[in-house]
Structure formats: C-alpha cells, structure tokens
Design a protein around this motif. Sequence first.
Motif, PDB file in Angstrom:
ATOM      1  N   GLY A   1     -53.342 -11.429   9.423  1.00  0.00           N
ATOM      2  CA  GLY A   1     -53.442 -10.316   9.617  1.00  0.00           C
ATOM      3  C   GLY A   1     -53.530  -9.215  10.089  1.00  0.00           C
ATOM      4  O   GLY A   1     -52.769  -7.867   9.717  1.00  0.00           O
ATOM      5  N   VAL A   2     -53.587  -9.890  11.462  1.00  0.00           N
ATOM      6  CA  VAL A   2     -52.127  -8.096  12.621  1.00  0.00           C
ATOM      7  C   VAL A   2     -50.936  -8.803  12.773  1.00  0.00           C
ATOM      8  O   VAL A   2     -50.941  -7.441  12.375  1.00  0.00           O
ATOM      9  CB  VAL A   2     -52.543  -9.115  13.750  1.00  0.00           C
ATOM     10  N   ARG A   3     -50.805  -9.489  12.318  1.00  0.00           N
ATOM     11  CA  ARG A   3     -48.678  -9.296  12.093  1.00  0.00           C
ATOM     12  C   ARG A   3     -48.791  -8.696  11.034  1.00  0.00           C
ATOM     13  O   ARG A   3     -47.910  -7.746  11.158  1.00  0.00           O
ATOM     14  CB  ARG A   3     -48.591 -10.908  12.050  1.00  0.00           C
ATOM     15  N   GLU A   4     -49.272  -8.862   9.900  1.00  0.00           N
ATOM     16  CA  GLU A   4     -48.913  -7.566   8.844  1.00  0.00           C
ATOM     17  C   GLU A   4     -49.257  -5.946   8.834  1.00  0.00           C
ATOM     18  O   GLU A   4     -48.788  -6.548   8.231  1.00  0.00           O
ATOM     19  CB  GLU A   4     -49.521  -9.084   7.205  1.00  0.00           C
ATOM     20  N   ALA A   5     -50.404  -6.232   9.563  1.00  0.00           N
ATOM     21  CA  ALA A   5     -50.649  -4.988   9.817  1.00  0.00           C
ATOM     22  C   ALA A   5     -49.794  -3.807  10.288  1.00  0.00           C
ATOM     23  O   ALA A   5     -49.416  -2.825  10.412  1.00  0.00           O
ATOM     24  CB  ALA A   5     -51.980  -4.628  10.520  1.00  0.00           C
ATOM     25  N   GLU A   6     -49.336  -5.267  11.695  1.00  0.00           N
ATOM     26  CA  GLU A   6     -47.809  -4.416  12.328  1.00  0.00           C
ATOM     27  C   GLU A   6     -47.021  -3.389  11.403  1.00  0.00           C
ATOM     28  O   GLU A   6     -46.961  -3.156  12.098  1.00  0.00           O
ATOM     29  CB  GLU A   6     -48.261  -5.039  13.303  1.00  0.00           C
TER      30      GLU A   6
END
Length: 464
Positions: free
Chosen positions: A352-357
């Motif tokens: 989720g963090v990677r997608e949000a970035e």
Amino acid sequence: MPNAARMLSVWLVAVLVVGSVGTVAAQENGLALSYAEAQARFLDRSDAIDAANFAVQAAEARRESTRTLGRPEVDVEAQVLDFQKTLVLPLGSLEPVANAFGIADPLRFRIRRFVSRPIVTATMPIYAGGKMDAARASAASRLAIEEANRNEASEQGLAQLANTYFGRQLASQALEIRQDVVAGIREHVSAARALEREQQIAPAQRLQAEAALEEALREAEKAKADLASTEIALAGLLRAPAPVQPTTPLAVPDVPLPPLDDFLFAAMENHPGLNRLEANVKLAGAGVAAEKAALRPDVYALAQYNLDREDTLVTDPDFIFGVGVKYKIASGMGRRSAVSAARSTQDQAEAGVREAEVQIETGVRIAHAQALSARQRHALYGRTIAAADESLRVADLSFRELQGTSRDVTDAQLAAGRVRVEQARAAHEYLEALVSLLQVSGQVDRLPDFLPRPAQEQEQHGSD
C-alpha cells in the motif's frame, strides 16, 4: 424628578438605538479577514479538527500507559471465609497404646471457623518473549496513525476553506464585471433611444439593445445569487455570525512557482495519507512481533505476603518468594499460522505504501502542470482583454457615427465582460490547482506564503 426620569429614559433609548445601529452596520459590513486570518480562525474553530485532536490525545495517553510495562504489579486481596478443615491422622505403631486409652485409629479432627485472608501479591515479568516491546511499538504506531488522521483532516478542511474563500472572491469579481456590463449596455440603450427619436436608426436596433440589456441583467442576477451562496458557505466554515469580507485578492502573483522537485520531496515527507500507511506498516510489524512472542515462554518473579498470620488457614504460608515459568504447549488456534497471517498483513501494508507513493507523485506532477497552465492562461487573457476593450471602443464609435449597428456594440460589450470573467476564472483555477498541489504535498497550511498580500498590507509596505 419627572423631567429627570424622562431625560434618563430618552438617554437609554438613544444608547440602545446607537448600539443597534452599530450592530446592524457591523453585520452589513461583515468580518474583514485576510486569508491568513481566515485560516487561523478555521483551525481554531473547526469541530472536525477538534475531534481529530481528541483522538490523538487518547492515542498518546495509551502510548504513555505502555511506558510502565515491565514494572511490578502489586495486588491487595482480602477474603472472609467460612472455613472447615478435616484432618485424618493414622496412629500406626501407636495404635495399641491408643486403644488402651480408648482412642480410635485413625485420629480425626475437624475445624470450622470464620477467618480473614488479607494478602499482598507482587509479580514482575522477567522475560516476556518480546510482548512488551511489541505493545510499545503498537501503541506508538497507533499514535502516528491518529496524528496522520488529524493532519489529513486539517489538510482537507484548509483546502475546502481556500476554495470557498477564493470562490467567494471569484463570485464578487464576476458580479462587479456583470454590473459594469449592465451599466455599459444601459448607456448604449439610452444612446439608441435618442438616435431612434431622431430617426437615425431603426426601432429594431433599439429593441436589440434592450434585449442585450435583459441578457446582461440575467447574468448579473445569477452572479448575485452565486455570491450570496459563497458568502453563506464561507461564514459557515469560519463559524462567523455575519458575512465574511475577504481582503486577500483573487490574483496570480508575479512570483513563479517553486520547482516540481520541491513539491515531490515535500509530498514524500509530509503527505498525511502516506504517513498513515507507513505507520500501518510499523503497526503490522508490531503484530508480527507479538505473534512470535506468543511462541516463547514467560518468566516472572512472584512475591506474596500474608498480613494476618494469626487468624489464617493452616495451609497458608506467611510469605512466598519465587520465580515462575509459563509456556503454552497447545492452543485452540494455530499460533504459527497467526504469525504467517501477521506477516501477510505487513506485506499488504508495504504494498500500500508503494502504491501510494506512485499515486502521490502522479498527483503532484498533474497539479503542478495545471497550476502552470492556469498562470499562462491568466497572462494571455490580459492581451485578450485589451483587444476586447479596443473592439468595444471601435464598435461604440462606429455606432454613434451611424457606421455600425447596435448589435456590434452589445456583442462587444458582452464579449468584454465575458473575457474579464474568464480571466478571473483562470485566476481561480490557478488557486485551485495551487491548493491541490499543496494538499497532495502535505502543506496546505503554507498557502498564505504563495498568495499576494491584502491591499492594506501592500499600502503599509509601500509607506514603509
């Protein structure tokens, strides 16, 4: 005395009238606020931000409660018991002697009485397999999540405030422009009627001018309604009892936007949604540690002291000191599967963090490009306005010299008004793109740094 009473009554009525007039005047004038002042008022009075602050305070208190994990736990217990105890004592080799005295084998004793048991027990964990560290990490992560939620609520509220504040400025400018158009066409209608009376133009041209006036009046009325609705919305956001009078102009400042990389860096550092997801990763990591700790034994120290040694049970010790070990051999749930599930949750949070970035970087790039485009369009409208004004001047002159038609004048008048409204909209679109850019980079509170100063501040700065 009656005259004095009448004079006092007149004076009181005058005071009340002056006070009511002052109140009405204040309500009519409204509350004059620059955007920076409006932002400070909003942050101070927003109920949504207050609710988020309370959530942060609760999470902070829970984190503070974990700081004492590992300290001894002391319990005081008091019991009042109806106690009965039966003892059976075999005589063994003394049985013949006891029989000689008429004593049966075995000996039986029964005691029954009321006793009190005041006991102090202290336990202290020595080794918990990582449970305490996991609990501390979990509490800290939940605090970070609530802080991110509060920042997000603040960012969303400030973005709404900015759009409403400058939406009100756009509506005010649009109304002024529409009113100027109405005044210009009214003047043209008067000229057309005069020329018609002199039989220099046909009635059709006067009718066309009057029809254009009606159109301009309709647009002005719509602009008036738009202004009223934005004033209501702005007053509601700021919890103001009267309409708010913004003093920060709707304009595109001459200072260029900072480079794109500055906003990208700020977004990765400050975006509340990204910060919340990163806190979720840490929370998931604490969950993995907690599930692993469940596979390890617990070691603890134990102390117990009996405060009443005289009125006590026969089997009760005076005190106990010792060390205990507790290890769960089997459980109703698969503990290793629970560890695997916790790890999957952590992997999900990291994804989720990677997608949000990626999404945040895309949003920053789009908002930055939109802001630059709006700046360029606003500048181009300046040349368009000059051309529209010249077209209006030529059309009006031609009509007065009977070389042009009434439609030429009214079309030019309406076109000059429309292009001014479009320039104001371009300025508003720039502000919207700027707000979006600052919001996606987690710094909407810095919007006053990107705005032109109110007229009063500019005048003070010039006098200095």
